[in-house]
Design an enzyme around this catalytic site. Structure first.
Site, mmCIF file in Angstrom:
data_model
loop_
_atom_site.group_PDB
_atom_site.id
_atom_site.type_symbol
_atom_site.label_atom_id
_atom_site.label_comp_id
_atom_site.label_asym_id
_atom_site.label_seq_id
_atom_site.Cartn_x
_atom_site.Cartn_y
_atom_site.Cartn_z
ATOM 1 N N ILE A 71 8.788 -16.548 6.425
ATOM 2 C CA ILE A 71 7.613 -16.874 5.614
ATOM 3 C C ILE A 71 7.490 -15.985 4.388
ATOM 4 C CG2 ILE A 71 6.413 -17.673 7.681
ATOM 5 C CD1 ILE A 71 4.598 -15.268 7.517
ATOM 6 N N ARG A 72 8.251 -14.897 4.335
ATOM 7 C CA ARG A 72 8.119 -14.005 3.172
ATOM 8 C C ARG A 72 9.312 -14.085 2.214
ATOM 9 N NH1 ARG A 72 9.097 -7.785 5.323
ATOM 10 N NH2 ARG A 72 11.353 -7.907 5.468
ATOM 11 N N TYR A 112 10.226 -13.432 9.408
ATOM 12 C CA TYR A 112 10.565 -13.093 8.023
ATOM 13 C C TYR A 112 10.800 -14.305 7.132
ATOM 14 C CZ TYR A 112 11.049 -8.439 9.944
ATOM 15 O OH TYR A 112 10.789 -7.249 10.575
ATOM 16 N N ASP A 135 0.290 -9.941 4.027
ATOM 17 C CA ASP A 135 -0.790 -9.774 5.002
ATOM 18 C C ASP A 135 -2.163 -9.795 4.346
ATOM 19 O OD1 ASP A 135 1.056 -9.596 6.995
ATOM 20 O OD2 ASP A 135 0.895 -7.433 7.284
ATOM 21 N N ASP A 192 0.814 -1.211 0.000
ATOM 22 C CA ASP A 192 0.000 0.000 0.000
ATOM 23 C C ASP A 192 0.850 1.265 0.000
ATOM 24 O OD1 ASP A 192 0.898 -0.430 2.579
ATOM 25 O OD2 ASP A 192 -0.963 0.190 3.539
ATOM 26 N N THR A 218 1.310 -8.069 -0.872
ATOM 27 C CA THR A 218 1.394 -8.009 0.577
ATOM 28 C C THR A 218 1.062 -9.382 1.128
ATOM 29 O OG1 THR A 218 0.287 -7.241 2.584
ATOM 30 C CG2 THR A 218 -0.928 -7.005 0.532
ATOM 31 N N ARG A 236 0.369 -7.238 10.728
ATOM 32 C CA ARG A 236 0.402 -5.989 11.505
ATOM 33 C C ARG A 236 -1.008 -5.522 11.890
ATOM 34 N NH1 ARG A 236 4.663 -2.778 11.694
ATOM 35 N NH2 ARG A 236 3.290 -0.960 11.754
#
Length: 442
Positions: free
Chosen positions: A366-367, A364, A211, A181, A209, A256
């Protein structure tokens, strides 16, 4: 506020007058469940009540513009120069999108000048001295097998005027921004600056993202891979909890402001007994608080697994020293995982109970992994859609899937709010059913 027709209208650079090299690809038939004609729209509303609430004629119902190749395009492919940049945090699938963009531009449109800007928006600013790399089908071959991004990334806002100066200097006609975003807000500033200068530069975003918090798209790329990786941690926590007396597995996952990773990962293997997310406040103490409920379940079953999103329970840490903000302007979160770790241990000790805790924080990890097959497919389809949109002169927009259809979404709409788990929605209901936890604690 529910978006109307004006909110869903995508900005264009002008009339498309050039025959597309992909003119043979679009279907000639009507819209079906598998294809949407370019002159059709994908309705925003998908229930009778939502449609009826608008009180509009069917011709006035708001809808998204569908993606796909157009018969007429705006840019002359042989003269088009393209820039690609990746911004913000890492996400599975970034390299897949880069590869998809380059291959589609080169192989099907015949665009030969494609440049990658290094380390996010810093790559456009001269003081950072970041190199610009030329991207070819050969240079991106196989990059989808690796995590991260071959272009590097960075956080933080950069001056839109300087970025557009760079685009002008390099005669860039199309800029693809791959980011979250914050990156899309930057892309909109770039598009607005381009418009103020009356330039013909398309700015198209591919939102990412882990998330899954970007609104008006069904699911962001990388999310499936991320929650699948988090699922492995929950499985490990469950195994550990079963192996010891009064075992408690505590898994701290990313999220978050939105608890989608925690929810989906918990549902994937159904081993979690509690899921704590930012969208659903909870009480720690008291007879009906989380700690007492957890203790009673461990006493009854001998074990329990708790999954906590990083943004959950931040109110319990409000008295701690403020950790500040990151380069993107995001408020740094306090560590709810470590907080719960100590509070759970203290609570069991106060009640004279043995408790063996295993704390897992995949964070981190997982990303940074490569995209799984589902996300790889999603990435390449988004890349194709982005190229078609840009070559047809669409700008200040992102590509995404809405109600199962790939559509163009104005950036202004994509950054208008945050996608979150609805405490009254069916996803959270499934979590409550799977875990057996109460709707509220306290």
């Amino acid at each position: 506020m529910t978006p109307g027709t004006a909110d869903l209208t995508v900005r264009t650079l002008g009339e498309c007058r050039i025959d597309s090299p992909l003119v043979a690809l679009p279907a000639d038939g009507p819209t079906t469940e598998h294809y949407v004609r370019e002159d059709d729209r994908v309705l925003f509303d998908d229930t009778l009540q939502m449609v009826a609430a608008r009180g509009l004629d069917s011709r006035e119902l708001p809808g998204f513009e569908p993606t796909g190749p157009r018969r007429k395009i705006f840019f002359q492919p042989s003269k088009t120069r393209v820039g690609i940049v990746t911004c913000g945090g890492l996400c599975p699938g970034l390299n897949d999108v880069i590869r998809g963009l380059v291959r589609e531009l080169n192989d099907h449109y015949g665009v030969k000048k494609i440049y990658g800007f290094r380390n996010g928006y810093q790559g456009f600013i001269s003081k950072y001295g970041r190199e610009v790399v030329e991207l070819t089908p050969q240079s991106v071959s196989g990059i989808n097998e690796y995590g991260g991004t071959i272009l590097g990334t960075s956080r933080g806002e950069q001056d839109a005027d300087e970025i557009v100066d760079c685009l002008e200097h390099m005669s860039i006609n199309v800029l693809f921004v791959i980011g979250g975003d914050g990156s899309m807000r930057g892309a909109l500033r770039i598009a607005d600056t381009v418009q103020e200068r009356n330039l013909k530069i398309a700015v198209v975003g591919v939102p990412k993202t882990i998330d899954n918090d970007i609104p008006y798209i069904d699911q962001s790329f990388g999310f499936q891979t991320a929650f699948a990786k988090a699922t492995e941690s929950i499985r490990g926590a469950s195994v550990e909890a079963r192996a010891v007396p009064n075992g408690v597995g505590l898994v701290h996952v990313m999220g978050r402001h939105s608890g989608f990773i925690a929810c989906y990962a918990a549902l994937a293997n159904n081993d979690a007994d509690y899921v704590l997310i930012p969208e659903v406040p909870f009480e720690l103490d008291g007879e009906n608080g989380f700690l007492a409920h957890l203790r009673r379940r461990v006493e009854r079953r001998g074990r329990a697994v708790v999954v906590a999103a990083e943004g959950a329970g931040q109110e319990f840490l409000a008295d701690a020293t403020h950790p500040g903000h990151d380069a993107s302007g995001n408020r740094r979160l306090r560590d709810i995982g470590q907080f719960l770790r100590h509070r759970i241990a203290d609570h069991f000790a106060e009640h004279g109970l043995e408790m063996n805790m295993k704390y897992i924080d995949p964070s981190y990890a997982i990303r940074s992994v490569p995209a799984n097959p589902y996300d790889s497919v999603h990435c390449i389809r988004l890349a194709h859609a982005a190229v078609h949109a840009a070559m047809a002169g669409r700008t200040a927009m992102v590509v995404g899937r809405w109600r199962g259809r790939f559509v163009h979404v104005p950036i202004s709409l994509a950054i208008s709010k945050r996608n979150q788990v609805d405490p009254h929605g069916d996803l959270w209901m499934s979590v409550l059913e799977a875990t057996g936890q109460p709707r509220t604690f306290g």
